[in-house]
Scaffold this motif. Structure first.
Motif, short mmCIF file in Angstrom:
data_model
loop_
_atom_site.label_atom_id
_atom_site.label_comp_id
_atom_site.label_asym_id
_atom_site.label_seq_id
_atom_site.Cartn_x
_atom_site.Cartn_y
_atom_site.Cartn_z
N LEU A 95 0.83 -1.21 0.00
CA LEU A 95 0.00 0.00 0.00
C LEU A 95 0.86 1.26 0.00
O LEU A 95 0.55 2.24 -0.68
CB LEU A 95 -0.92 0.00 1.21
N THR A 96 1.94 1.22 0.79
CA THR A 96 2.81 2.40 0.84
C THR A 96 3.42 2.68 -0.52
O THR A 96 3.43 3.83 -0.98
CB THR A 96 3.94 2.20 1.87
N LEU B 294 10.98 8.19 -12.71
CA LEU B 294 11.54 7.91 -11.40
C LEU B 294 10.85 6.74 -10.70
O LEU B 294 11.51 5.80 -10.29
CB LEU B 294 11.50 9.18 -10.53
N PRO B 295 9.51 6.78 -10.55
CA PRO B 295 8.89 5.63 -9.87
C PRO B 295 9.08 4.35 -10.64
O PRO B 295 9.19 3.28 -10.05
CB PRO B 295 7.41 6.02 -9.78
N VAL C 45 12.58 3.08 -9.76
CA VAL C 45 12.67 2.64 -8.38
C VAL C 45 11.91 1.35 -8.16
O VAL C 45 12.43 0.38 -7.62
CB VAL C 45 12.15 3.74 -7.43
N THR C 46 10.63 1.33 -8.61
CA THR C 46 9.83 0.14 -8.33
C THR C 46 10.35 -1.07 -9.09
O THR C 46 10.38 -2.18 -8.56
CB THR C 46 8.35 0.36 -8.68
N PHE D 78 0.04 4.18 6.95
CA PHE D 78 0.59 2.88 6.56
C PHE D 78 1.94 2.64 7.22
O PHE D 78 2.21 1.57 7.77
CB PHE D 78 0.78 2.81 5.03
N LEU E 178 11.05 6.70 -3.51
CA LEU E 178 9.67 6.92 -3.93
C LEU E 178 9.07 8.14 -3.25
O LEU E 178 8.12 8.73 -3.76
CB LEU E 178 8.80 5.70 -3.58
N PHE F 140 1.94 9.87 -5.97
CA PHE F 140 2.33 11.27 -5.85
C PHE F 140 2.77 11.82 -7.20
O PHE F 140 2.75 13.02 -7.42
CB PHE F 140 3.51 11.44 -4.90
N HIS F 141 3.20 10.92 -8.07
CA HIS F 141 3.79 11.39 -9.31
C HIS F 141 2.73 11.71 -10.35
O HIS F 141 1.55 11.67 -10.08
CB HIS F 141 4.77 10.33 -9.82
N PHE G 213 14.98 2.34 -1.44
CA PHE G 213 14.01 2.43 -2.53
C PHE G 213 12.77 3.18 -2.08
O PHE G 213 12.24 4.03 -2.80
CB PHE G 213 13.62 1.03 -3.01
N TRP H 168 0.73 4.16 -2.84
CA TRP H 168 0.38 5.56 -2.61
C TRP H 168 1.55 6.47 -2.93
O TRP H 168 1.37 7.58 -3.41
CB TRP H 168 -0.11 5.74 -1.17
N ALA H 169 2.76 6.02 -2.64
CA ALA H 169 3.93 6.86 -2.95
C ALA H 169 4.06 7.07 -4.45
O ALA H 169 4.40 8.16 -4.91
CB ALA H 169 5.20 6.23 -2.38
N VAL H 170 3.77 6.04 -5.24
CA VAL H 170 3.82 6.20 -6.69
C VAL H 170 2.75 7.19 -7.13
O VAL H 170 2.95 7.98 -8.06
CB VAL H 170 3.63 4.84 -7.40
N LEU I 22 13.47 -1.68 -10.15
CA LEU I 22 14.70 -2.15 -9.53
C LEU I 22 14.40 -2.86 -8.22
O LEU I 22 14.94 -3.93 -7.95
CB LEU I 22 15.66 -0.98 -9.29
N ALA I 23 13.54 -2.24 -7.43
CA ALA I 23 13.21 -2.84 -6.15
C ALA I 23 12.59 -4.21 -6.35
O ALA I 23 12.95 -5.18 -5.68
CB ALA I 23 12.25 -1.93 -5.38
#
Lengths: 456, 519
Positions: A15-16, A365-366, A369-370, B424, B27, A23-24, B23, A19-21, A372-373
């Motif tokens: 979920l984090t 950017l997302p 990051v996502t 969260f 984000l 933002f873009h 990471f 939601w962080a994605v 690669l992660a």
């Protein structure tokens, strides 16, 4: 640590990230006149709220189908309607007929993102958790690791929370369908899948395996007696669900036809944009789009799709068990993706190969990051939990390099589309390899270490 | 259950956790950032553009340099890398300049500086008493790593609100780790460096002072020469720091620097009250004044008009209870930590006793200090994590302090967009800390007693009321600070409770220096 806490940690991480994605930027942000998928979804809320049902799919003075006309089945429309009601409560300007075109604001973005999160939590995430809990083999830690990998899958996150779509609904419903079938609740499974199909017609990619599995199961139970009875119940469920979803459109024969016309735009060509499937890749060498007539194109794609689905479907029909079912799902969706008509790159939802689309949306950017992660995490967990190492790790730097070249190198002037096309072709070759591999696995059934007899 | 694969690479999980949290931080690059972002951009600009002699005099922006010189040099170093991202951010006049390249650079600088924190955490894990044979998720070092690397407070203060605490706490934890490893000179040196990076660490300087003096300068052992040698080393350290200072500045600058570093003009409490004693004091004062007016004991016209609940950073008078001056808070702080310092002096109890005393100093200063920021609670929570994975009682105190302290940070992120993230992440950290510590100390019953558990659960309705229900009511316009007040008072209870318990555990723990041979 107890299972529930590990699973809830996975969910919270998922979920984090989602939601962080969010933002873009979203698709078409700040790009009049057409904007993008975000505006399409907002427009559908406007249309479904303000116009009567029989006008939703038609080209009227109030509904210009050229500006993001509805092209998903009715359930999407109903979903948009519900969202529109909420939108109206919060700020009527968001769904004002005509006046709200191209409406963009911070609070509106929050609202739209929240709707995606809401449906995700309601439908997709519980399905993933239940799936990992019941249908993953291995120790509890492996189940948790699988759940984490699925929940962190960048493709879905980026498309739903970045670009902006509601794939989690249709995928989630389809997953509930798979769950239902796996637990032996065939009716529930059929219901869920039919709803998924009525949400996005893309789920047709999965329909044949569902059909063959259920049919095969009924045949196994004997076509006279229990099997037939079961088949009747399933068919009835499916038909009733379809009827309920399409009810407002059944009053007038023109309606369903128009809806179907919007759902399956055979008027458009074999493909649009750069897609990692056969036709697009073939087009680089032979210009099939212009060489062949529309009818021939249709026929060719139909024939090849059928050709590639048939073996796996027939095998499933003869041996309806869960493992075959899962493989058939993969094969069927790959076949449709590779060979069918008017495929969009989103249909594959595989992270690395949607780069061109996401860069256009300002989501570099997302994405980086996502992806690669996810790659790192899944490779790391995979290597720790299954003792396989080497073949997968070369993939990581390979993908990193390809991403890097795409972003930083300038293509030569003669071929401005060089890199997207290369990426497409590369991906296509991968998928071709996958479909052949998975078909072989399904058809030949190599010896598996543990026999998992899940009773149906 | 045994894991399917052998844990071949002992350190790979650390790397995975560190990379994973990095990471996540990436984000969050586009998330809300507070005025602290502009503060640091301004410092980049002024250290880059002006000669050192003018750094503490520059006042174009309202965010003047109020950290010690070493941090200014750190910003100076960063500014040279900033040049490659966006030269415009280094112009002092570009107030509130926040181009995408600027944001990217500043955020990345925090993320990269956290490498110091990662290293420090690794060193701390080495000092733990390992329990061999446990599966990975139950190992104290794993739990400690997650509690520190994925600490909720650090994540939201550093990577959303914007600060460099990770880097600073890395230096602190490294210093503590060095003391655990008996490398005391390095520990003392690191602490001196830390003090020169951010002077808020003066809160815990007494603990260091007493511990070092006690254990290495005036030891009871026969090695008098040794102890005097250590004493000299530390004294030389202080002289080195002084020389360092004077080499950077003309003598006359010191008062200016000090006036920037310690701005006592600000009020007893910040706009949002830190959950310390003064929050409870303020609320008691308010309650008494309301009751007094109601029972006609006080004349409403004689009471001072503006009050603390106005929420502005100014000096206000209390209505009923005596007003509090900076000197009073200093006296209270010193009194609150004195017993702990005495205890350490008389019965050192090795590095762990020192750490406990350190936490008490941090918490005491938080409780009684002047104009305390709620972020300062991290100074108590982070070192306490080290103790929490080794002792049951400490784990209990840690849970109460961390959950309450982290919740009190919620008002820092007041934007709607960040609301899901903070919920969260808070749940993530809370669930992890509760379940992992519970599993670690499963022998001996429940970790939290029913009263404590109820108090912590009470945070959920508090959050629902303050952030969801209250904004929809009519009081939102007339009493906008009520939710903040509620939050800080409720959390103050938990923090005070943790402080008392921590003291009790320090004063009652037996002297186990003789038992602990290994470090």
């Amino acid at each position: 640590m107890e299972n529930w806490s590990l699973f809830s940690l996975c969910v919270l991480l998922g979920l984090t990230s989602r939601w962080a994605v969010s933002f873009h930027s979203y698709s078409g942000a700040g790009k009049p006149p057409m904007f993008g998928d975000y505006e399409a979804q907002r427009h559908w809320q406007e249309v479904t709220y303000n116009l009567p049902v029989h006008e939703w799919y038609f080209n009227t003075t109030n509904n210009d189908l050229n500006y993001w006309g509805l092209d998903y089945p009715p359930l999407t429309a109903y979903h948009s309607l519900v969202c529109a009601y909420v939108a109206k409560l919060l700020n009527p300007e968001w769904v004002e007929l005509h006046a709200s075109r191209g409406y963009e604001s911070h609070s509106h973005k929050l609202f739209m993102r929240a709707t995606v999160l809401f449906t995700d939590i309601l439908i997709y995430i519980p399905a993933v958790l239940l799936y990992c809990f019941y249908f993953c083999d291995g120790f509890s830690k492996q189940k948790v690791a699988t759940a984490l990998c699925i929940l962190l899958y960048p493709g879905l996150i980026l498309i739903d929370y970045g670009h902006f779509q509601y794939n989690s609904v249709s995928l989630g419903l389809a997953l509930w369908g798979i769950l239902g079938l796996g637990l032996g609740w065939d009716l529930f499974g059929s219901l869920a899948f039919t709803l998924a199909l009525n949400y996005k017609q893309m789920e047709l990619y999965h329909s044949l395996p569902f059909f063959c599995y259920l049919l095969g199961k009924c045949i196994k139970q004997g076509l006279i007696g229990r099997g037939f009875f079961q088949l009747a119940k399933i068919s009835l469920t499916v038909l009733v669900t379809f009827a309920l979803c399409w009810m407002p459109f059944l009053s007038d024969p023109k309606q369903p036809l128009q809806v179907l016309h919007r759902l399956f735009p055979f008027g458009r060509g074999l493909f649009e944009d750069k897609v990692a499937n056969t036709w697009c890749s073939l087009n680089v060498l032979i210009k099939i789009k212009t060489l062949l007539s529309r009818e021939t194109q249709l026929f060719l794609s139909f024939a090849l799709t059928l050709l590639f689905i048939l073996p796996s479907s027939l095998k499933l029909l003869s041996k309806p068990n869960l493992w075959q079912f899962k493989l058939a799902l993969v094969n069927s969706s790959l076949a449709f993706f590779l060979f069918s008509f008017q495929v969009h790159e989103k249909s594959i939802l595989l992270a690395a190969f949607m780069l061109p689309l996401l860069v256009k949306d300002g989501l570099l950017l997302p994405y980086v990051v996502t992806s690669l992660a996810f790659l790192f995490l899944s490779l790391y967990l995979l290597s720790h939990l299954t003792r396989t190492n080497e073949p997968l790790f070369w993939y990581f730097p390979f993908l990193v390099i390809s991403v890097a070249t795409f972003v930083w190198l300038e293509p030569p002037a003669k071929f401005p589309d060089l890199f997207p096309v290369l990426v497409s072709i590369l991906s296509f070759l991968h998928f071709l390899g996958f479909i052949i591999y998975f078909n072989l696995v399904q058809l030949m059934e190599p010896q598996r270490k543990k026999s998992q007899k899940k009773t149906n | 259950t045994v894991m399917a694969a052998p844990v071949t690479n002992d350190q790979s999980w650390f790397f995975a956790l560190a990379l994973g949290v990095s990471f996540l931080k990436c984000l969050l690059i586009n998330a809300y950032h507070s005025t602290d972002f502009e503060v640091h951009r301004n410092w980049l600009a002024l250290t880059h553009s002006l000669p050192a002699a003018q750094w503490y005099y520059e006042a174009t922006s309202e965010w003047t340099l109020d950290y010690p010189p070493l941090f200014a040099w750190f910003e100076y170093g960063l500014s040279h890398i900033a040049r490659f991202f966006d030269k415009e951010m280094l112009v002092v006049q570009n107030l509130n300049y926040a181009s995408p390249a600027t944001i990217l650079f500043q955020r990345l600088s925090v993320i990269v500086a956290d490498v110091v924190f990662f290293y420090a955490v690794k060193e701390c894990c080495k000092s733990l008493r390992e329990d061999k044979g446990k599966d990975l998720l139950g190992k104290p070092s794993f739990i400690l790593t997650v509690l520190l690397l994925w600490n909720f407070g650090l994540l939201i203060v550093d990577h959303i609100h914007f600060q460099y605490n990770g880097f600073l706490f890395g230096v602190l934890l490294l210093s503590i780790a060095r003391h655990f490893q008996n490398r005391h000179f390095e520990g003392a040196l690191l602490f001196s460096i830390l003090l020169n990076l951010k002077h808020i660490y003066l809160y815990i300087a007494p603990a260091y002072g007493i511990y070092l003096l006690r254990c290495f300068c005036f030891t009871q052992s026969n090695d008098n020469i040794w102890s005097r040698y250590n004493y000299l080393k530390i004294w030389n350290l202080r002289r080195f720091i002084d020389k360092f200072y004077s080499s950077l500045f003309i003598k006359g600058q010191l008062p200016q620097v000090l006036s920037r570093l310690f701005p006592f003009k600000r009020g007893l409490c910040h706009a949002y009250w830190a959950p310390n004693i003064w929050a409870l004091y303020n609320i008691a004062d308010k309650a008494f004044s309301i009751l007094g007016v109601k029972f006609k004991l006080l004349d409403i016209n004689k009471l001072p008009k503006a009050s603390m609940t106005g929420g502005l950073v100014q000096e206000f008078q209390h209505s009923v209870l005596p007003s509090v001056s900076p000197l009073a808070t200093l006296v209270c702080t010193v009194l609150s930590i004195l017993p702990a310092l005495f205890r350490i002096w008389h019965r050192p109890n090795g590095a762990r006793g020192f750490l406990r005393c350190l936490v008490i100093c941090a918490l005491g200063s938080f409780m009684f200090g002047w104009h305390v920021h709620e972020k300062a609670i991290l100074m108590a929570i982070l070192p306490l994590s080290l103790l929490a994975v080794e002792s049951r009682e400490d784990a209990r105190i840690f849970l109460i302090l961390s959950i309450t302290g982290h919740y009190s940070l919620f008002p820092l992120l007041f934007t709607t967009q960040e609301l899901p993230i903070k919920i969260f992440l808070m749940l993530l950290f809370t669930i992890f800390s509760l379940t992992s510590l519970k599993t670690l100390f499963r022998k001996g019953g429940a970790l939290l007693n029913p009263l404590e558990a109820t108090y912590l659960l009470g945070l959920i309705p508090l959050e629902l009321i303050c952030e969801f229900v209250y904004p929809l009511t009519v009081w939102q316009k007339t009493f906008p600070f009520l939710p903040l007040m509620l939050t800080s008072v409720y959390c103050a209870l938990g923090v005070t409770y943790a402080f008392i318990r921590l003291y009790i555990s320090l004063l009652t723990c037996s002297d186990s220096t003789k038992k602990i041979k290994t470090q």
